[in-house]
Design a protein around this motif. Structure first.
Motif, PDB file in Angstrom:
ATOM      1  N   VAL A 127     -34.032 -49.874  21.390  1.00  0.00           N
ATOM      2  CA  VAL A 127     -35.042 -49.461  21.959  1.00  0.00           C
ATOM      3  C   VAL A 127     -35.251 -51.242  22.301  1.00  0.00           C
ATOM      4  CG1 VAL A 127     -35.386 -48.145  20.723  1.00  0.00           C
ATOM      5  CG2 VAL A 127     -35.702 -49.799  19.433  1.00  0.00           C
ATOM      6  N   GLY A 128     -37.048 -51.456  21.951  1.00  0.00           N
ATOM      7  CA  GLY A 128     -37.501 -53.222  22.357  1.00  0.00           C
ATOM      8  C   GLY A 128     -36.556 -54.206  22.037  1.00  0.00           C
ATOM      9  N   GLY A 129     -35.987 -54.494  22.396  1.00  0.00           N
ATOM     10  CA  GLY A 129     -35.325 -55.755  22.428  1.00  0.00           C
ATOM     11  C   GLY A 129     -33.967 -55.881  22.321  1.00  0.00           C
ATOM     12  N   GLY A 130     -33.677 -54.074  23.039  1.00  0.00           N
ATOM     13  CA  GLY A 130     -31.844 -54.422  22.979  1.00  0.00           C
ATOM     14  C   GLY A 130     -31.348 -53.935  21.116  1.00  0.00           C
ATOM     15  N   LYS A 131     -32.432 -53.461  20.347  1.00  0.00           N
ATOM     16  CA  LYS A 131     -31.760 -53.340  18.894  1.00  0.00           C
ATOM     17  C   LYS A 131     -32.188 -51.324  18.891  1.00  0.00           C
ATOM     18  CE  LYS A 131     -32.652 -57.447  17.655  1.00  0.00           C
ATOM     19  NZ  LYS A 131     -30.902 -58.020  17.639  1.00  0.00           N
ATOM     20  N   GLN A 132     -30.986 -51.376  18.465  1.00  0.00           N
ATOM     21  CA  GLN A 132     -31.163 -49.506  17.891  1.00  0.00           C
ATOM     22  C   GLN A 132     -32.079 -48.955  17.705  1.00  0.00           C
ATOM     23  OE1 GLN A 132     -27.594 -48.235  18.855  1.00  0.00           O
ATOM     24  NE2 GLN A 132     -27.113 -50.095  19.652  1.00  0.00           N
ATOM     25  N   HIS A 133     -32.072 -47.842  18.187  1.00  0.00           N
ATOM     26  CA  HIS A 133     -33.158 -46.666  17.533  1.00  0.00           C
ATOM     27  C   HIS A 133     -33.050 -46.512  16.118  1.00  0.00           C
ATOM     28  CE1 HIS A 133     -34.248 -42.512  17.520  1.00  0.00           C
ATOM     29  NE2 HIS A 133     -35.784 -43.987  17.588  1.00  0.00           N
ATOM     30  N   GLY A 134     -34.214 -46.387  15.305  1.00  0.00           N
ATOM     31  CA  GLY A 134     -33.880 -46.243  14.185  1.00  0.00           C
ATOM     32  C   GLY A 134     -33.196 -44.809  13.676  1.00  0.00           C
ATOM     33  N   GLY A 135     -34.034 -43.823  14.359  1.00  0.00           N
ATOM     34  CA  GLY A 135     -33.576 -42.556  14.272  1.00  0.00           C
ATOM     35  C   GLY A 135     -31.949 -42.530  14.855  1.00  0.00           C
ATOM     36  N   LEU A 136     -31.114 -42.986  15.514  1.00  0.00           N
ATOM     37  CA  LEU A 136     -29.891 -42.797  15.814  1.00  0.00           C
ATOM     38  C   LEU A 136     -29.784 -43.021  14.888  1.00  0.00           C
ATOM     39  CD1 LEU A 136     -27.337 -44.889  17.334  1.00  0.00           C
ATOM     40  CD2 LEU A 136     -27.836 -41.566  17.246  1.00  0.00           C
ATOM     41  N   LEU A 137     -29.881 -44.360  14.200  1.00  0.00           N
ATOM     42  CA  LEU A 137     -29.098 -45.271  12.761  1.00  0.00           C
ATOM     43  C   LEU A 137     -28.979 -43.936  11.585  1.00  0.00           C
ATOM     44  CD1 LEU A 137     -30.199 -48.506  13.072  1.00  0.00           C
ATOM     45  CD2 LEU A 137     -28.116 -48.212  13.959  1.00  0.00           C
ATOM     46  N   LEU A 138     -30.477 -43.383  11.701  1.00  0.00           N
ATOM     47  CA  LEU A 138     -30.468 -43.007  10.235  1.00  0.00           C
ATOM     48  C   LEU A 138     -29.327 -41.865  10.620  1.00  0.00           C
ATOM     49  CD1 LEU A 138     -32.138 -42.664   7.954  1.00  0.00           C
ATOM     50  CD2 LEU A 138     -33.599 -40.242   9.135  1.00  0.00           C
ATOM     51  N   ALA A 139     -28.916 -41.039  11.748  1.00  0.00           N
ATOM     52  CA  ALA A 139     -28.902 -39.413  12.193  1.00  0.00           C
ATOM     53  C   ALA A 139     -27.149 -40.125  11.488  1.00  0.00           C
ATOM     54  CB  ALA A 139     -28.656 -39.049  13.268  1.00  0.00           C
ATOM     55  N   LEU A 140     -26.467 -41.862  12.377  1.00  0.00           N
ATOM     56  CA  LEU A 140     -25.015 -41.700  12.031  1.00  0.00           C
ATOM     57  C   LEU A 140     -24.605 -42.083  10.826  1.00  0.00           C
ATOM     58  CD1 LEU A 140     -22.695 -43.481  13.653  1.00  0.00           C
ATOM     59  CD2 LEU A 140     -24.000 -45.082  13.586  1.00  0.00           C
ATOM     60  N   THR A 141     -25.579 -42.858  10.220  1.00  0.00           N
ATOM     61  CA  THR A 141     -25.139 -42.943   8.886  1.00  0.00           C
ATOM     62  C   THR A 141     -25.412 -41.454   7.408  1.00  0.00           C
ATOM     63  OG1 THR A 141     -28.041 -43.641   7.821  1.00  0.00           O
ATOM     64  CG2 THR A 141     -26.217 -45.088   8.438  1.00  0.00           C
ATOM     65  N   THR A 142     -26.000 -40.455   8.165  1.00  0.00           N
ATOM     66  CA  THR A 142     -26.030 -39.442   7.585  1.00  0.00           C
ATOM     67  C   THR A 142     -24.722 -38.701   7.601  1.00  0.00           C
ATOM     68  OG1 THR A 142     -28.640 -38.876   7.952  1.00  0.00           O
ATOM     69  CG2 THR A 142     -27.330 -36.618   7.728  1.00  0.00           C
ATOM     70  N   ARG A 143     -23.727 -38.774   8.728  1.00  0.00           N
ATOM     71  CA  ARG A 143     -22.930 -38.174   9.436  1.00  0.00           C
ATOM     72  C   ARG A 143     -22.197 -38.631   8.129  1.00  0.00           C
ATOM     73  NH1 ARG A 143     -18.517 -38.332  13.215  1.00  0.00           N
ATOM     74  NH2 ARG A 143     -18.110 -36.334  13.407  1.00  0.00           N
ATOM     75  N   ALA A 144     -21.953 -40.511   7.456  1.00  0.00           N
ATOM     76  CA  ALA A 144     -20.984 -40.376   7.700  1.00  0.00           C
ATOM     77  C   ALA A 144     -21.137 -40.147   5.690  1.00  0.00           C
ATOM     78  CB  ALA A 144     -20.897 -42.715   7.793  1.00  0.00           C
ATOM     79  N   GLY A 145     -22.754 -39.700   5.501  1.00  0.00           N
ATOM     80  CA  GLY A 145     -22.316 -39.953   3.998  1.00  0.00           C
ATOM     81  C   GLY A 145     -22.190 -38.159   3.997  1.00  0.00           C
ATOM     82  N   LEU A 146     -22.127 -37.368   4.907  1.00  0.00           N
ATOM     83  CA  LEU A 146     -21.703 -36.263   4.577  1.00  0.00           C
ATOM     84  C   LEU A 146     -20.479 -35.881   4.779  1.00  0.00           C
ATOM     85  CD1 LEU A 146     -24.253 -34.356   7.050  1.00  0.00           C
ATOM     86  CD2 LEU A 146     -24.083 -34.769   4.749  1.00  0.00           C
ATOM     87  N   LEU A 147     -19.571 -36.653   5.382  1.00  0.00           N
ATOM     88  CA  LEU A 147     -17.827 -36.410   6.016  1.00  0.00           C
ATOM     89  C   LEU A 147     -17.487 -37.381   5.174  1.00  0.00           C
ATOM     90  CD1 LEU A 147     -17.447 -38.410   9.457  1.00  0.00           C
ATOM     91  CD2 LEU A 147     -17.619 -36.083   8.330  1.00  0.00           C
ATOM     92  N   ALA A 148     -17.867 -38.023   3.510  1.00  0.00           N
ATOM     93  CA  ALA A 148     -17.302 -38.981   2.574  1.00  0.00           C
ATOM     94  C   ALA A 148     -17.173 -38.236   2.034  1.00  0.00           C
ATOM     95  CB  ALA A 148     -18.200 -40.749   2.749  1.00  0.00           C
ATOM     96  N   LEU A 149     -18.017 -37.078   1.462  1.00  0.00           N
ATOM     97  CA  LEU A 149     -19.141 -36.238   0.673  1.00  0.00           C
ATOM     98  C   LEU A 149     -18.204 -35.040   0.462  1.00  0.00           C
ATOM     99  CD1 LEU A 149     -20.603 -34.580  -1.809  1.00  0.00           C
ATOM    100  CD2 LEU A 149     -22.228 -33.871  -0.072  1.00  0.00           C
ATOM    101  N   ASP A 150     -17.375 -34.763   1.845  1.00  0.00           N
ATOM    102  CA  ASP A 150     -16.906 -33.543   1.969  1.00  0.00           C
ATOM    103  C   ASP A 150     -15.153 -34.355   1.917  1.00  0.00           C
ATOM    104  OD1 ASP A 150     -18.815 -32.340   2.222  1.00  0.00           O
ATOM    105  OD2 ASP A 150     -18.601 -32.031   4.552  1.00  0.00           O
ATOM    106  N   ALA A 151     -14.849 -35.403   2.237  1.00  0.00           N
ATOM    107  CA  ALA A 151     -13.525 -35.646   1.712  1.00  0.00           C
ATOM    108  C   ALA A 151     -13.407 -35.566   0.346  1.00  0.00           C
ATOM    109  CB  ALA A 151     -13.277 -37.278   2.759  1.00  0.00           C
ATOM    110  N   ALA A 152     -14.232 -36.608  -0.002  1.00  0.00           N
ATOM    111  CA  ALA A 152     -14.003 -36.688  -1.881  1.00  0.00           C
ATOM    112  C   ALA A 152     -13.743 -35.330  -2.216  1.00  0.00           C
ATOM    113  CB  ALA A 152     -14.721 -37.341  -2.288  1.00  0.00           C
TER     114      ALA A 152
END
Length: 291
Positions: free
Chosen positions: A44-69
Motif C-alpha cells: 500500500v502507501g510507501g511500499g508497505k505491506q497491507h495490514g489485512g494481508l499480514l493479519l491473514a498471514l499470521t492467522t495461517r501461521a497460528g493455525l498451522l502451528a496449532l494443528d501441528a502441535a
C-alpha cells in the motif's frame, strides 16, 4: 489500509490472476517457526505491506502451528484474530514465530510474532476452533446486492496512481457511497463495496483480509494520505459461500490524528462472515473539516 490521497478507479478488473492463497505460502522451519516471502503485489502507501494481508498471514501461521502441535484430523479455523502493528514491513523475507498458549476442545489460542530484518513488526493472537454451521437466529446487516452492479467501480486504476493492492484481488466500490469519486469533501465516512480473490473462492482467511480491503473512509471527508493501522481485530462468524463478499466500512470518530474503522463482511448467501475493527492513524490535511 491503503493510500487515499490519489485514488483512481477504472471500470474493469486487473487481468492478473495470482491467487490470494499464494501470498500466504509458509515454509516450516521447525519448532513452530515459519518463513514467508512478502511480495510487492500486496503493498500500500510507501511500499508497505497491507495490514489485512499480514493479519491473514499470521492467522495461517497460528493455525498451522496449532494443528501441528495437536495432531488435529480436522483443520482448525479462525474465530478471532487481534494484532498490534508495531512497524510496517516491506517486500522481502519475513519470519513468523508461534507459541501455543492454550489447546482446548472448543477454543485454542496461539500467539504469533512476525519479524523482518531482526525487528518485530507485528504481534498477533489467534483464537481458533470450528466456525458454526447452525442457522442464523438474528442478524442486522446492511442491505446490498449479492454482486456488484454494472456501475460499481473497480480499484484497478492506472499504474502509479493506485497501490499494487488495488489489483491483487477484485474489489468494486459502490459509487453511491464513494463521495471521493465525485471529488466531494465532507461526506459521511462510510464506503460500501464488494471483493473476491482472483482465480479462487473466498475462505475464512480471505474474509480476514476483506476486513481491511476498502479504501480508508478518510477519502470521503477529503483527507489525503496513508492511514496506517495500529491495532486490528477481526471476528470470524462463518465460512464464506462462493462468490463476492459484500463490504461496508464506517467510522464513528475521526479526531486528534486518529480514526476508528468498522468493517462488516457479508457473503453471497447473505451471512455475516467477518466483523473487523481497527484503530489507525489519520493523517488529516490541515484544511479538512470533519463532517
Amino acid at each position: 489500509m491503503s493510500s487515499s490521497g490519489s485514488l483512481s478507479f477504472d471500470t474493469a478488473p486487473s487481468s492478473a490472476a495470482t491467487p490470494f492463497s499464494a501470498a500466504l505460502a509458509l515454509r516450516p522451519r521447525g519448532d513452530g517457526r515459519y518463513t514467508a516471502e512478502l511480495t510487492n503485489a500486496w503493498t500500500v502507501g510507501g511500499g508497505k505491506q497491507h495490514g489485512g494481508l499480514l493479519l491473514a498471514l499470521t492467522t495461517r501461521a497460528g493455525l498451522l502451528a496449532l494443528d501441528a502441535a495437536s495432531g488435529a484430523e480436522v483443520p482448525s479455523e479462525p474465530l478471532a484474530v487481534s494484532a498490534d502493528f508495531l512497524r510496517a514491513p516491506g517486500a522481502g523475507p519475513a519470519q513468523l514465530a508461534t507459541q501455543l498458549v492454550k489447546a482446548g476442545r472448543t477454543v485454542s489460542v496461539v500467539r504469533v510474532e512476525l519479524s523482518q530484518d531482526d525487528r518485530l513488526m507485528l504481534l498477533a493472537t489467534v483464537t481458533a476452533g470450528r466456525l458454526p454451521d447452525a442457522p442464523v437466529e438474528w442478524a442486522d446487516l446492511p442491505e446490498m446486492a449479492a454482486e456488484p452492479p454494472p456501475e460499481a467501480r473497480a480499484t484497478s486504476g492506472a499504474p502509479g496512481r493506485v497501490p499494487p493492492l488495488a489489483t491483487a484481488c477484485e474489489v468494486r466500490i459502490d459509487p453511491a457511497t464513494a463521495a471521493f469519486l465525485r471529488n466531494q469533501r465532507g461526506a459521511e465516512p462510510m464506503i460500501r463495496g464488494w471483493a473476491r480473490p482472483l482465480g479462487e473462492q473466498p475462505d475464512p482467511l480471505f474474509a480476514v483480509l476483506a476486513g481491511d480491503i476498502l479504501p480508508p473512509v478518510l477519502a470521503n471527508i477529503g483527507a489525503p494520505g496513508w492511514a496506517p493501522t495500529v491495532q486490528l481485530t477481526a471476528l470470524l462468524r462463518a465460512r464464506p459461500a462462493p462468490g463476492w463478499l459484500r463490504l461496508e466500512s464506517s467510522s464513528r470518530t475521526i479526531a486528534g490524528g486518529w480514526l476508528d474503522e468498522d468493517m462488516i463482511v457479508v457473503d453471497s448467501a447473505g451471512r455475516l462472515v467477518c466483523q473487523a475493527r481497527q484503530l489507525a492513524l489519520a493523517p488529516l490535511a490541515s484544511d479538512v473539516v470533519s463532517a
